[in-house]
Design an enzyme around this catalytic site. Structure first.
Site, PDB file in Angstrom:
ATOM      1  N   SER A 128       2.713  52.629  12.465  1.00 42.17           N
ATOM      2  CA  SER A 128       1.375  52.315  11.957  1.00 42.17           C
ATOM      3  C   SER A 128       1.266  52.539  10.458  1.00 42.17           C
ATOM      4  O   SER A 128       1.834  53.477   9.916  1.00 42.17           O
ATOM      5  CB  SER A 128       0.342  53.203  12.656  1.00 42.17           C
ATOM      6  OG  SER A 128      -0.912  53.067  12.020  1.00 42.17           O
ATOM      7  N   TYR A 153      -4.182  60.786  15.717  1.00 44.34           N
ATOM      8  CA  TYR A 153      -3.438  59.568  16.113  1.00 44.34           C
ATOM      9  C   TYR A 153      -2.401  59.239  15.032  1.00 44.34           C
ATOM     10  O   TYR A 153      -1.218  59.067  15.329  1.00 44.34           O
ATOM     11  CB  TYR A 153      -4.402  58.389  16.292  1.00 44.34           C
ATOM     12  CG  TYR A 153      -3.685  57.048  16.258  1.00 44.34           C
ATOM     13  CD1 TYR A 153      -3.624  56.317  15.078  1.00 44.34           C
ATOM     14  CD2 TYR A 153      -3.033  56.555  17.375  1.00 44.34           C
ATOM     15  CE1 TYR A 153      -2.948  55.102  15.032  1.00 44.34           C
ATOM     16  CE2 TYR A 153      -2.354  55.351  17.333  1.00 44.34           C
ATOM     17  CZ  TYR A 153      -2.313  54.628  16.151  1.00 44.34           C
ATOM     18  OH  TYR A 153      -1.627  53.434  16.102  1.00 44.34           O
ATOM     19  N   LYS A 157       1.983  59.314  14.942  1.00 46.38           N
ATOM     20  CA  LYS A 157       2.855  58.211  14.514  1.00 46.38           C
ATOM     21  C   LYS A 157       3.859  58.719  13.472  1.00 46.38           C
ATOM     22  O   LYS A 157       5.044  58.411  13.517  1.00 46.38           O
ATOM     23  CB  LYS A 157       2.024  57.045  13.942  1.00 46.38           C
ATOM     24  CG  LYS A 157       1.243  56.293  14.985  1.00 46.38           C
ATOM     25  CD  LYS A 157       2.157  55.639  16.024  1.00 46.38           C
ATOM     26  CE  LYS A 157       1.405  54.826  17.043  1.00 46.38           C
ATOM     27  NZ  LYS A 157       2.286  54.269  18.089  1.00 46.38           N
TER      28      LYS A 157
HETATM   29  C1  WQD Z   1     -11.350  48.026  10.211  1.00 50.86           C
HETATM   30  C2  WQD Z   1     -12.476  47.975   9.191  1.00 50.86           C
HETATM   31  C3  WQD Z   1     -14.040  49.805   9.303  1.00 50.86           C
HETATM   32  C4  WQD Z   1     -15.812  48.837  13.138  1.00 50.86           C
HETATM   33  C5  WQD Z   1      -6.796  50.368  12.672  1.00 50.86           C
HETATM   34  C6  WQD Z   1      -6.430  50.927  13.973  1.00 50.86           C
HETATM   35  C7  WQD Z   1      -5.346  51.947  13.823  1.00 50.86           C
HETATM   36  C8  WQD Z   1      -4.218  51.433  12.974  1.00 50.86           C
HETATM   37  C9  WQD Z   1      -4.740  50.962  11.632  1.00 50.86           C
HETATM   38  C10 WQD Z   1      -2.367  50.574  14.202  1.00 50.86           C
HETATM   39  C11 WQD Z   1     -12.782  49.362   8.599  1.00 50.86           C
HETATM   40  C12 WQD Z   1     -14.721  48.474   9.597  1.00 50.86           C
HETATM   41  C13 WQD Z   1     -15.000  48.787  12.013  1.00 50.86           C
HETATM   42  C14 WQD Z   1     -17.216  48.633  13.004  1.00 50.86           C
HETATM   43  C15 WQD Z   1     -16.926  48.324  10.650  1.00 50.86           C
HETATM   44  N1  WQD Z   1      -3.512  50.365  13.582  1.00 50.86           N
HETATM   45  N2  WQD Z   1     -15.560  48.530  10.793  1.00 50.86           N
HETATM   46  N3  WQD Z   1     -17.716  48.370  11.753  1.00 50.86           N
HETATM   47  O1  WQD Z   1      -9.789  51.720  10.849  1.00 50.86           O
HETATM   48  O2  WQD Z   1      -8.201  50.044   9.839  1.00 50.86           O
HETATM   49  O3  WQD Z   1      -7.595  51.284  11.955  1.00 50.86           O
HETATM   50  O4  WQD Z   1      -5.697  49.969  11.908  1.00 50.86           O
HETATM   51  O5  WQD Z   1      -1.890  51.636  14.414  1.00 50.86           O
HETATM   52  O6  WQD Z   1      -4.893  52.179  15.144  1.00 50.86           O
HETATM   53  O7  WQD Z   1      -7.558  51.532  14.526  1.00 50.86           O
HETATM   54  O8  WQD Z   1      -9.333  49.483  11.961  1.00 50.86           O
HETATM   55  O9  WQD Z   1     -10.753  47.891  13.178  1.00 50.86           O
HETATM   56  O10 WQD Z   1     -11.369  50.364  13.224  1.00 50.86           O
HETATM   57  O11 WQD Z   1     -11.681  49.070  11.133  1.00 50.86           O
HETATM   58  O12 WQD Z   1     -17.406  48.103   9.531  1.00 50.86           O
HETATM   59  O13 WQD Z   1     -18.001  48.682  13.990  1.00 50.86           O
HETATM   60  O14 WQD Z   1     -13.678  47.563   9.834  1.00 50.86           O
HETATM   61  O15 WQD Z   1     -14.867  50.606   8.465  1.00 50.86           O
HETATM   62  O16 WQD Z   1     -13.075  49.195   7.231  1.00 50.86           O
HETATM   63  P1  WQD Z   1      -8.783  50.682  11.038  1.00 50.86           P
HETATM   64  P2  WQD Z   1     -10.817  49.213  12.479  1.00 50.86           P
END
Ligand code: WQD
Length: 345
Positions: A128, A153, A157
């Site tokens: 990740s 988490y 990793k």
């Molecule tokens: C993306 C963007 C939120 C929800 C993920 C995986 C993690 C890892 C890395 C593999 C952020 C914004 C989200 C919402 C929002 N992948 N958002 N409103 O945090 O980058 O982490 O990628 O291992 O496992 O979770 O992804 O999809 O949670 O958020 O504004 O209701 O969307 O702030 O900027 P994140 P995400």
């Protein structure tokens, strides 16, 4: 000629099932081990319908040393293991750190130990980009410093990467590739496999499709006061199908002995940063469906911006993300419609 056997742990899950499809389509004999804690055995039907082949499946808890040993006894002729099996919710890991450390680390230890005992040489690990934290410079390369993760988490990793580096060496004839995923989104174009929405998802795209489906459901944009062009966070969103293909490239590389060290790392991303608002706008353009959203407060632990320098994977794995983001978002929307029709959602 006898097909090469590949063990796919977590193979009924979101990314695992897509990787199983691509491995089967590339001539491998896939055996899936999964505890079904965050997926359904029905994924096997989807894999079979897409590929025409139903992979062998065993329901197993890889944290159980005895059961893992007997599974590997029955599959000792495998040429590689692709290890997806892990708990993956950043938010949940903050609430239940011990279950994340126990599950994600013990399962890897049991798998690597059995590979060593049975002489299975190759491991592809589901890594990740969270190991980079908030990078100082962008795009982030594999040489960018790995930092203390912002969640248990992410720590699991990073620790798993270190376990692989410390145990893999040519004396034991074991070698591995860590694929550091950026943000996988979307589904297979057939909408026959996808992310099982167990409870309320945390990730952006499944929450967008929900807000587009249920008009009473509103997406909260976590902050628009970041130092980015439109104030919302930037990520590197890639199609899960493109991501799955990277695993085939990694398995091929190891089996052909083309790897240049016992443990290699590759960023698996598009190389393009996209903001939350750009994703929302792209979704509405691609599907012609409005998304209910409002701007809320920042989410604790969110990093501001990250996107990959994927040139090493492009060069060494001969892998590149190709799917246009609009097409990927349409696939996510189709999966949501499929789940709604089937009453899964
Ligand atoms: C993306 C963007 C939120 C929800 C993920 C995986 C993690 C890892 C890395 C593999 C952020 C914004 C989200 C919402 C929002 N992948 N958002 N409103 O945090 O980058 O982490 O990628 O291992 O496992 O979770 O992804 O999809 O949670 O958020 O504004 O209701 O969307 O702030 O900027 P994140 P995400």
């Amino acid at each position: 000629m006898r097909k090469k056997k590949i063990i796919v742990t977590g193979g009924t899950g979101y990314i695992g099932s897509h990787a199983a499809v691509e491995l089967i389509n590339n001539g491998y004999n896939v055996v899936i081990a999964d505890d079904l804690s965050n997926s359904l055995a029905g994924a096997l039907d989807g894999i079979e319908e897409i590929t025409g082949i139903r992979p062998q499946f065993e329901k197993i808890d890889l944290c159980n040393k005895k059961d893992t040993a007997s599974f590997f006894c029955n599959n000792s002729k495998a040429e590689a293991v692709v290890h997806f099996a892990a708990l993956k919710s950043v938010a949940e890991s903050v609430e239940k750190p011990l279950s994340y450390y126990r599950n994600n680390i013990n399962s890897l230890i049991n798998v690597v130990e059995q590979m060593e005992l049975k002489g299975i040489p190759n491991l592809v690990f589901s890594g990740s980009c969270t190991v980079y934290g908030q990078p100082e410079t962008l795009p982030v390369t594999e040489d960018s410093p790995v930092k203390k993760a912002l969640s248990p988490y992410g720590s699991t990793k990073r620790i798993c990467e270190e376990i692989m580096q410390d145990t893999f060496n040519s004396d034991k004839k074991q070698q591995g590739i860590v694929l550091r995923y950026f943000n996988p989104i979307g589904n297979h174009p057939t909408a026959l496999i996808g992310e099982l929405p167990r409870g309320k998802p945390n990730n952006l795209v499944p929450l967008i499709t929900r807000a587009a489906t249920d008009k009473t459901d509103e997406l909260k944009v976590y902050g628009n006061d970041y130092d980015t062009p439109d104030g919302t966070c930037i990520r590197d969103y890639l199609s899960v199908v493109d991501l799955a293909k990277a695993h085939v490239a990694a398995v091929d590389r190891l089996i052909k002995g083309e790897n240049e060290s016992d443990c290699e790392f590759f960023n698996i991303g598009t190389g393009k940063g996209v903001s939350v608002m750009e994703i929302i706008n792209a979704f509405e353009r691609a599907t012609n469906v409005k998304v209910n959203y409002s701007i809320g407060k920042r989410r604790p632990g969110d990093i501001e911006k990250i996107w990959a320098d994927a040139s090493l994977a492009n060069k060494k794995l001969k892998w590149k993300a190709t799917e246009e983001i609009e097409k990927t978002l349409v696939s996510a929307w189709r999966w949501t419609q499929h789940c709604t029709e089937k009453g899964i959602l």
